[in-house]
Write a protein that holds these residues in place. Sequence first.
Motif, PDB file in Angstrom:
ATOM      1  N   VAL A 157       0.840  -1.200   0.000  1.00 51.38           N
ATOM      2  CA  VAL A 157       0.000   0.000   0.000  1.00 51.38           C
ATOM      3  C   VAL A 157       0.872   1.246   0.000  1.00 51.38           C
ATOM      4  CG1 VAL A 157      -1.630   1.369   1.360  1.00 51.38           C
ATOM      5  CG2 VAL A 157      -1.993  -1.085   1.104  1.00 51.38           C
ATOM      6  N   LEU A 158       1.852   1.277   0.891  1.00 53.15           N
ATOM      7  CA  LEU A 158       2.729   2.446   0.984  1.00 53.15           C
ATOM      8  C   LEU A 158       3.480   2.666  -0.318  1.00 53.15           C
ATOM      9  CD1 LEU A 158       3.942   4.717   2.685  1.00 53.15           C
ATOM     10  CD2 LEU A 158       5.697   3.099   3.451  1.00 53.15           C
ATOM     11  N   ALA A 159       4.034   1.606  -0.897  1.00 48.37           N
ATOM     12  CA  ALA A 159       4.789   1.748  -2.144  1.00 48.37           C
ATOM     13  C   ALA A 159       3.922   2.341  -3.248  1.00 48.37           C
ATOM     14  CB  ALA A 159       5.342   0.387  -2.579  1.00 48.37           C
ATOM     15  N   THR A 160       2.698   1.862  -3.359  1.00 48.10           N
ATOM     16  CA  THR A 160       1.803   2.349  -4.415  1.00 48.10           C
ATOM     17  C   THR A 160       1.448   3.816  -4.199  1.00 48.10           C
ATOM     18  OG1 THR A 160       0.888   0.117  -4.616  1.00 48.10           O
ATOM     19  CG2 THR A 160      -0.380   1.912  -5.602  1.00 48.10           C
ATOM     20  N   LEU A 161       1.150   4.182  -2.969  1.00 47.78           N
ATOM     21  CA  LEU A 161       0.769   5.568  -2.667  1.00 47.78           C
ATOM     22  C   LEU A 161       1.958   6.523  -2.819  1.00 47.78           C
ATOM     23  CD1 LEU A 161      -1.535   5.019   0.449  1.00 47.78           C
ATOM     24  CD2 LEU A 161      -2.252   5.728  -1.841  1.00 47.78           C
ATOM     25  N   HIS A 193      -5.656  -2.106   6.369  1.00 44.61           N
ATOM     26  CA  HIS A 193      -4.226  -1.912   6.068  1.00 44.61           C
ATOM     27  C   HIS A 193      -3.862  -0.430   6.140  1.00 44.61           C
ATOM     28  CE1 HIS A 193      -3.894  -6.055   5.093  1.00 44.61           C
ATOM     29  NE2 HIS A 193      -4.442  -5.997   3.892  1.00 44.61           N
ATOM     30  N   ILE A 194      -4.701   0.422   5.583  1.00 46.20           N
ATOM     31  CA  ILE A 194      -4.450   1.862   5.595  1.00 46.20           C
ATOM     32  C   ILE A 194      -4.415   2.381   7.030  1.00 46.20           C
ATOM     33  CG2 ILE A 194      -5.406   4.122   4.983  1.00 46.20           C
ATOM     34  CD1 ILE A 194      -4.443   2.899   2.496  1.00 46.20           C
ATOM     35  N   SER A 195      -5.348   1.936   7.852  1.00 45.48           N
ATOM     36  CA  SER A 195      -5.419   2.387   9.245  1.00 45.48           C
ATOM     37  C   SER A 195      -4.148   2.022  10.006  1.00 45.48           C
ATOM     38  CB  SER A 195      -6.646   1.773   9.925  1.00 45.48           C
ATOM     39  OG  SER A 195      -6.728   2.174  11.272  1.00 45.48           O
ATOM     40  N   ARG A 196      -3.681   0.776   9.858  1.00 44.16           N
ATOM     41  CA  ARG A 196      -2.452   0.361  10.542  1.00 44.16           C
ATOM     42  C   ARG A 196      -1.243   1.115  10.004  1.00 44.16           C
ATOM     43  NH1 ARG A 196      -5.064  -4.716  10.215  1.00 44.16           N
ATOM     44  NH2 ARG A 196      -3.956  -5.245   8.283  1.00 44.16           N
ATOM     45  N   LEU A 197      -1.228   1.359   8.695  1.00 47.26           N
ATOM     46  CA  LEU A 197      -0.122   2.100   8.093  1.00 47.26           C
ATOM     47  C   LEU A 197      -0.079   3.524   8.626  1.00 47.26           C
ATOM     48  CD1 LEU A 197       2.177   2.213   6.051  1.00 47.26           C
ATOM     49  CD2 LEU A 197       0.473   2.721   4.276  1.00 47.26           C
ATOM     50  N   ARG A 198      -1.214   4.165   8.739  1.00 43.67           N
ATOM     51  CA  ARG A 198      -1.263   5.525   9.291  1.00 43.67           C
ATOM     52  C   ARG A 198      -0.678   5.572  10.704  1.00 43.67           C
ATOM     53  NH1 ARG A 198      -7.369   6.530   7.380  1.00 43.67           N
ATOM     54  NH2 ARG A 198      -7.056   7.961   5.610  1.00 43.67           N
ATOM     55  N   ARG A 199      -1.057   4.588  11.541  1.00 40.88           N
ATOM     56  CA  ARG A 199      -0.573   4.568  12.923  1.00 40.88           C
ATOM     57  C   ARG A 199       0.943   4.407  12.966  1.00 40.88           C
ATOM     58  NH1 ARG A 199      -5.259   1.357  13.860  1.00 40.88           N
ATOM     59  NH2 ARG A 199      -3.999  -0.567  13.879  1.00 40.88           N
ATOM     60  N   ALA A 206       6.669  10.396  10.414  1.00 37.34           N
ATOM     61  CA  ALA A 206       7.103  10.397   9.021  1.00 37.34           C
ATOM     62  C   ALA A 206       6.727  11.675   8.271  1.00 37.34           C
ATOM     63  CB  ALA A 206       6.500   9.190   8.295  1.00 37.34           C
ATOM     64  N   GLY A 207       5.868  12.505   8.858  1.00 35.98           N
ATOM     65  CA  GLY A 207       5.480  13.746   8.189  1.00 35.98           C
ATOM     66  C   GLY A 207       4.611  13.528   6.972  1.00 35.98           C
ATOM     67  N   ILE A 208       3.791  12.474   7.024  1.00 30.49           N
ATOM     68  CA  ILE A 208       2.955  12.090   5.879  1.00 30.49           C
ATOM     69  C   ILE A 208       1.501  11.983   6.316  1.00 30.49           C
ATOM     70  CG2 ILE A 208       2.381  10.100   4.401  1.00 30.49           C
ATOM     71  CD1 ILE A 208       5.304   9.619   4.019  1.00 30.49           C
ATOM     72  N   GLU A 209       0.610  12.368   5.423  1.00 28.56           N
ATOM     73  CA  GLU A 209      -0.823  12.192   5.647  1.00 28.56           C
ATOM     74  C   GLU A 209      -1.395  11.334   4.524  1.00 28.56           C
ATOM     75  OE1 GLU A 209      -2.304  16.170   5.655  1.00 28.56           O
ATOM     76  OE2 GLU A 209      -1.786  16.518   7.765  1.00 28.56           O
ATOM     77  N   GLY A 215     -15.445   7.313  -1.747  1.00 29.03           N
ATOM     78  CA  GLY A 215     -15.986   6.676  -2.946  1.00 29.03           C
ATOM     79  C   GLY A 215     -15.011   6.556  -4.093  1.00 29.03           C
ATOM     80  N   VAL A 216     -13.761   7.001  -3.877  1.00 26.81           N
ATOM     81  CA  VAL A 216     -12.787   6.978  -4.976  1.00 26.81           C
ATOM     82  C   VAL A 216     -11.534   6.184  -4.597  1.00 26.81           C
ATOM     83  CG1 VAL A 216     -11.366   8.382  -6.511  1.00 26.81           C
ATOM     84  CG2 VAL A 216     -13.618   9.207  -5.790  1.00 26.81           C
ATOM     85  N   GLY A 217     -10.837   6.621  -3.551  1.00 23.04           N
ATOM     86  CA  GLY A 217      -9.593   5.958  -3.175  1.00 23.04           C
ATOM     87  C   GLY A 217      -8.864   6.713  -2.087  1.00 23.04           C
ATOM     88  N   TYR A 218      -7.528   6.804  -2.221  1.00 18.27           N
ATOM     89  CA  TYR A 218      -6.696   7.440  -1.185  1.00 18.27           C
ATOM     90  C   TYR A 218      -5.638   8.340  -1.837  1.00 18.27           C
ATOM     91  CZ  TYR A 218      -8.647   4.309   2.340  1.00 18.27           C
ATOM     92  OH  TYR A 218      -9.508   3.645   3.195  1.00 18.27           O
ATOM     93  N   LEU A 219      -5.210   9.327  -1.072  1.00 17.15           N
ATOM     94  CA  LEU A 219      -4.181  10.256  -1.531  1.00 17.15           C
ATOM     95  C   LEU A 219      -3.135  10.418  -0.429  1.00 17.15           C
ATOM     96  CD1 LEU A 219      -4.605  13.613  -3.385  1.00 17.15           C
ATOM     97  CD2 LEU A 219      -3.353  13.580  -1.242  1.00 17.15           C
ATOM     98  N   LEU A 220      -1.857  10.259  -0.780  1.00 17.36           N
ATOM     99  CA  LEU A 220      -0.759  10.441   0.159  1.00 17.36           C
ATOM    100  C   LEU A 220      -0.028  11.734  -0.179  1.00 17.36           C
ATOM    101  CD1 LEU A 220       1.784   7.875   1.457  1.00 17.36           C
ATOM    102  CD2 LEU A 220       2.650   9.912   0.298  1.00 17.36           C
ATOM    103  N   GLN A 221       0.270  12.506   0.854  1.00 23.09           N
ATOM    104  CA  GLN A 221       1.041  13.726   0.641  1.00 23.09           C
ATOM    105  C   GLN A 221       1.821  14.070   1.909  1.00 23.09           C
ATOM    106  OE1 GLN A 221      -1.927  16.677  -0.273  1.00 23.09           O
ATOM    107  NE2 GLN A 221      -2.425  17.043   1.876  1.00 23.09           N
ATOM    108  N   ALA A 222       2.825  14.950   1.760  1.00 23.81           N
ATOM    109  CA  ALA A 222       3.577  15.428   2.922  1.00 23.81           C
ATOM    110  C   ALA A 222       2.677  16.279   3.793  1.00 23.81           C
ATOM    111  CB  ALA A 222       4.790  16.209   2.474  1.00 23.81           C
TER     112      ALA A 222
END
Length: 224
Positions: A157-161, A193-199, A206-209, A215-222
């Motif tokens: 998940v992290l690699a893809t985001l 998986h996303i919830s555990r990764l966020r924690r 890590a300075g990441i959100e 209804g679409v997906g997820y977005l990773l950013q600093a």
Amino acid sequence: MRILLVEDETEFADTVRGALEREKYVVDHADRLALAREASRLNSYDLVLLDRTLPDGDGLSLLPSLRAGNPGLPVIMLTARGEVTDRVAGLDEGADDYLVKPFALEELFARIRAVRRRPAELGPEEIHVGALVFDVANDEASVAGVRLDLARRELRVLATLVKRRGRTVLRESLEQAVYGFDDAIQSNTLDSHISRLRRKLAAIDAGIEIHAIKGVGYLLQARP
């Protein structure tokens, strides 16, 4: 990294697949050419491990269709046909490497790393987002030199985001990157998986959100 393993020997395929999954790769297994063609049509792969001798033909015949939609797709032949003429034929037909059975799994891992390091395929060696550094070749994430301890699917998940940072990644794209085509996927598994990764990212600062786009997906950013 998502790998297509094309191999008809069940016990051997199970051994290789299990070893790759322990290395945190996502692996789809096809035991014949027809299934491999369908898998490559439906999914995007980063590497193919291809047997020469299959029930419905020579594995080399699969190379044109594999490369049709992805010309730079790395292909490593796995075969008991180890004569020089066989190896030369495989390489001349477009395979990137040729590994003769039986082989040590450590050698397979090393050859996978080698084809991924080739300049034409590599792209950036590291991706920096916030305080996080993602090592593309080795599929490792770290903050201030401390490696994150992530489960295989959390890492996928992290690699893809991270590779699509700043852009919304469709839920379907994440599921394709994380799960093999014969994995059972429950409706809330990806969210877990996303919830555990966020924690874990928060715990190491890590300075990441990671934002859910409803209804679409997820977005990773600093983090601002």
